[in-house]
Design an enzyme around this catalytic site. Structure first.
Site, PDB file in Angstrom:
ATOM      1  N   ASN A 193      32.847  -1.363  59.286  1.00 13.72           N
ATOM      2  CA  ASN A 193      34.082  -0.591  59.258  1.00 13.72           C
ATOM      3  C   ASN A 193      35.076  -1.217  60.228  1.00 13.72           C
ATOM      4  OD1 ASN A 193      35.418   2.012  58.318  1.00 13.72           O
ATOM      5  ND2 ASN A 193      35.730   2.104  60.524  1.00 13.72           N
ATOM      6  N   ASP A 199      51.600  10.133  72.754  1.00 14.06           N
ATOM      7  CA  ASP A 199      51.115   9.879  71.397  1.00 14.06           C
ATOM      8  C   ASP A 199      52.200   9.981  70.334  1.00 14.06           C
ATOM      9  OD1 ASP A 199      49.009   9.348  69.510  1.00 14.06           O
ATOM     10  OD2 ASP A 199      47.659  10.250  70.982  1.00 14.06           O
TER      11      ASP A 199
HETATM   12  C1  LIG Z   1      49.043   2.564  66.104  1.00 12.70           C
HETATM   13  C2  LIG Z   1      47.912   3.443  65.694  1.00 12.70           C
HETATM   14  C3  LIG Z   1      47.014   3.910  66.641  1.00 12.70           C
HETATM   15  C4  LIG Z   1      45.946   4.727  66.287  1.00 12.70           C
HETATM   16  N1  LIG Z   1      45.090   5.171  67.257  1.00 12.70           N
HETATM   17  C5  LIG Z   1      44.013   5.919  66.905  1.00 12.70           C
HETATM   18  C6  LIG Z   1      43.091   6.336  67.898  1.00 12.70           C
HETATM   19  O1  LIG Z   1      43.240   6.056  69.079  1.00 12.70           O
HETATM   20  N2  LIG Z   1      42.004   7.065  67.498  1.00 12.70           N
HETATM   21  C7  LIG Z   1      41.800   7.385  66.189  1.00 12.70           C
HETATM   22  O2  LIG Z   1      40.791   8.031  65.881  1.00 12.70           O
HETATM   23  N3  LIG Z   1      42.685   7.031  65.229  1.00 12.70           N
HETATM   24  C8  LIG Z   1      43.789   6.294  65.563  1.00 12.70           C
HETATM   25  N4  LIG Z   1      44.675   5.898  64.602  1.00 12.70           N
HETATM   26  C9  LIG Z   1      44.453   6.303  63.193  1.00 12.70           C
HETATM   27  C10 LIG Z   1      43.313   5.524  62.572  1.00 12.70           C
HETATM   28  O3  LIG Z   1      43.510   4.152  62.714  1.00 12.70           O
HETATM   29  C11 LIG Z   1      43.171   5.884  61.095  1.00 12.70           C
HETATM   30  O4  LIG Z   1      42.804   7.237  61.018  1.00 12.70           O
HETATM   31  C12 LIG Z   1      42.161   5.018  60.353  1.00 12.70           C
HETATM   32  O5  LIG Z   1      42.158   5.402  58.998  1.00 12.70           O
HETATM   33  C13 LIG Z   1      40.761   5.141  60.902  1.00 12.70           C
HETATM   34  O6  LIG Z   1      39.890   4.307  60.191  1.00 12.70           O
HETATM   35  P1  LIG Z   1      38.483   4.839  59.673  1.00 12.70           P
HETATM   36  O7  LIG Z   1      38.770   5.750  58.514  1.00 12.70           O
HETATM   37  O8  LIG Z   1      37.770   3.609  59.256  1.00 12.70           O
HETATM   38  O9  LIG Z   1      37.833   5.545  60.791  1.00 12.70           O
HETATM   39  C14 LIG Z   1      45.765   5.088  64.940  1.00 12.70           C
HETATM   40  C15 LIG Z   1      46.668   4.627  63.983  1.00 12.70           C
HETATM   41  C16 LIG Z   1      47.734   3.817  64.341  1.00 12.70           C
HETATM   42  C17 LIG Z   1      48.686   3.346  63.298  1.00 12.70           C
HETATM   43 MN   LIG Z   2      37.077   2.961  57.375  1.00 13.82          MN
END
Ligand SMILES: Cc1cc2nc3c(=O)[nH]c(=O)nc-3n(C[C@H](O)[C@H](O)[C@H](O)COP(=O)(O)O)c2cc1C
Ligand SMILES: [Mn+2]
Length: 528
Positions: free
Chosen positions: A177, A328
């Site tokens: 992932n 945030d």
């Molecule tokens: C700039 C940016 C920062 C982010 N920071 C976080 C974070 O610190 N923690 C988190 O859980 N999601 C964060 N996100 C959202 C996740 O990247 C997003 O939910 C993503 O789909 C997670 O991937 P996964 O589904 O594989 O877990 C962030 C998104 C962006 C655009």
């Molecule tokens: Mn994912």
């Protein structure tokens, strides 16, 4: 037309006039944020539009010459460039074609499918022996403090890596992932690992705790104290740091972090993909070229071969530490909470690495453009489950989890409520605090029209639906962290079959004949 690395992408931005190099010295503590915030909100004089250019800071205080890239995705145009399209709907169309695939009938139809099948071969990542990210390998004498990591806002708990592609492996399936989860620098070798509990890497972490619990035999069998400790960690998905050493579950989970990847991969780390889909494949689909990977030095994971910087390490199953606060994308500080701790075991990087980052804060900002791209690209995927959906708008001020406006082709009583419940059951859309459902004649992209029709059409007591469930970790108003209420507004026209028997008035619209008449006479009226 895929970019092979961040450098090719920077060069493309520069030749398109979408990037500004900044040679004046700037401080990664607060100053870069203030500059990037003004630029992304369009306050810069020459770029008087939201979005502004991407910025490459070449002289960053304390950075040992490492340049800092920010705002690379911060306009609609750059989002299109990043994904190699003229319009984001082109990607939606490609997804639609892929999903609409039906069994070919006859030779000719089979022939027509060949290019698409050949395309699919490009989606899958390729492991190659080595790549530019291995130009410098540092297995000792490395430090997170050498990177030009920003402190974004005054009340942030410290410096945060904000644009990392965090790579983990599912212990059950072996799939990888890639998620974007910020990392708070604690010291030279440790950082907070802010995967929120509903995200995929958090599940990988819990799966390892479950595996630890299941291990009944042999020297590794957990003691009753360890068992209750890991249950406690799981329940809190934070917590556990107060446990005495003997009580802790043992074991670790390997993690690799790529910083400064080509834009399609960086973007794929934020898309709310189905949990079982590898983001490397999504990136391959987006760029129509395989992502090239190399093996890590100290952990059993693969990382993009052309990344600027890779951090290798692990998180302990028994260790959590306070993370945050952090300014945030809600426009407020997210509160501190407990998260796993990343331990660095090796850094590899290119000879002259570029550090790539972003800031979040009050919208509109860079992440708003990324979110809008997700909205467009995911529409066909939403329609796969909810085909009655016509269009969706997530206004940037709704910070993506607070407000979704959705238009539907209404076909039966209670249809709007079915759609709300469907959305709350759809991956990360579960976080949506308020869903507004309108009939298909409402243009959801026109907020004026939405406000006019929604608030004319509702009887609030009848049309508002509350539900309880998981909410975004960033929600500071819910009764409990991560758990709270959500609201749907059924603003569709109510039917007799839904108990509404009063007459419904017509919308005021001028007739075509009169409009044409006035069109013809308009100049002669001398109004303009
Ligand atoms: C700039 C940016 C920062 C982010 N920071 C976080 C974070 O610190 N923690 C988190 O859980 N999601 C964060 N996100 C959202 C996740 O990247 C997003 O939910 C993503 O789909 C997670 O991937 P996964 O589904 O594989 O877990 C962030 C998104 C962006 C655009
Ligand atoms: Mn994912």
């Amino acid at each position: 037309m895929a970019y092979n690395d961040l450098r090719e992408w920077i060069a493309a931005l520069e030749s398109a006039g979408e990037l500004k190099r900044i040679r004046a010295q700037v401080d990664p503590v607060l100053e870069i944020t203030e500059i990037a915030d003004r630029v992304s909100k369009g306050a810069a004089q020459t770029y008087g539009r939201p979005g502004g250019p991407a910025l490459l800071f070449e002289n960053v205080k304390g950075a040992n010459g490492v340049p800092v890239l920010i705002n690379q995705f911060g306009s609609e145009r750059r989002m299109q460039m990043a994904l190699g399209v003229e319009k984001l709907d082109e990607i939606a169309e490609r997804i639609r074609q892929l999903l609409n695939m039906k069994s070919p009938e006859g030779f000719l139809e089979k022939l027509k499918m060949l290019p698409m099948l050949a395309d699919m071969g490009k989606f899958f990542p390729k492991v190659i022996p080595t790549g530019p990210v291995k130009e410098v390998i540092r297995k000792k004498d490395f430090s997170l403090l050498d990177l030009p990591v920003l402190q974004c806002w005054p009340k942030d708990a410290g410096r945060f890596i904000t644009l990392p592609c965090v790579i983990t492996r599912d212990p059950r399936t072996g799939k990888r992932n890639v998620g974007m989860y910020r990392m708070q620098i604690y010291d030279a070798t440790t950082a907070g690992m802010h995967w929120q509990r509903q995200k995929v890497a958090a599940e990988h972490y819990r799966d390892r705790l479950r595996g630890f619990l299941k291990d009944e035999s042999g020297a590794q069998a957990p003691s009753p104290a360890q068992r209750s400790a890991s249950v406690d960690i799981m329940a809190r998905s934070g917590g556990g740091s107060m446990l005495a050493p003997g009580e802790r579950p043992s074991g670790k989970m390997e993690v690799a972090v790529a910083i400064g990847t080509e834009p399609a991969l960086t973007f794929s780390a934020i898309v709310p993909a189905p949990p079982e889909v590898e983001e490397f494949i999504i990136a391959g689909f987006l760029r129509q070229k395989p992502v090239e990977l190399v093996k890590c030095e100290t952990v059993d994971l693969e990382v993009p071969a052309s990344a600027e910087i890779v951090l290798e390490g692990y998180v302990n199953l028994d260790e959590l530490r306070t993370e945050g606060p952090f300014g945030d994308h809600t426009g407020f500080y997210s509160l501190e909470d407990e998260y796993p701790v990343f331990h660095l075991t090796c850094i590899t990087h290119r000879k002259d690495p570029i550090y790539s980052t972003t800031i979040v804060g009050k919208p509109p900002m860079e992440d708003g453009f990324m979110g809008k791209a997700v909205e467009r690209i995911f529409l066909p995927l939403m329609k796969l489950t909810l085909p009655e959906i016509v269009d969706v708008n997530l206004p940037v001020e709704g910070v993506f989890h607070n407000l979704m406006i959705v238009s539907i082709r209404k076909s039966y009583p209670g249809h709007a409520r079915k759609v709300m419940n469907g959305i709350w059951a759809l991956g990360q859309a579960m976080f949506t605090k308020c869903i507004v459902v309108v009939d298909e004649d409402v243009n959801v992209q026109d907020i004026g029209e939405v406000v006019l029709k929604v608030f004319n059409h509702i009887d609030p007591e009848r049309d508002i639906q509350f539900t309880l469930g998981p909410v975004d970790s960033l929600d500071h108003a819910s009764r409990l962290p991560n758990f709270g209420s959500k609201m749907g507004i059924d603003a569709t026209r109510k039917w007799p079959a839904e108990g509404f028997t009063r007459p419904w008035p017509d919308e005021i619209l001028m007739d075509e004949k009169t409009k044409t008449l006035v069109d013809k006479k308009w100049k002669d009226l001398g109004i303009e």
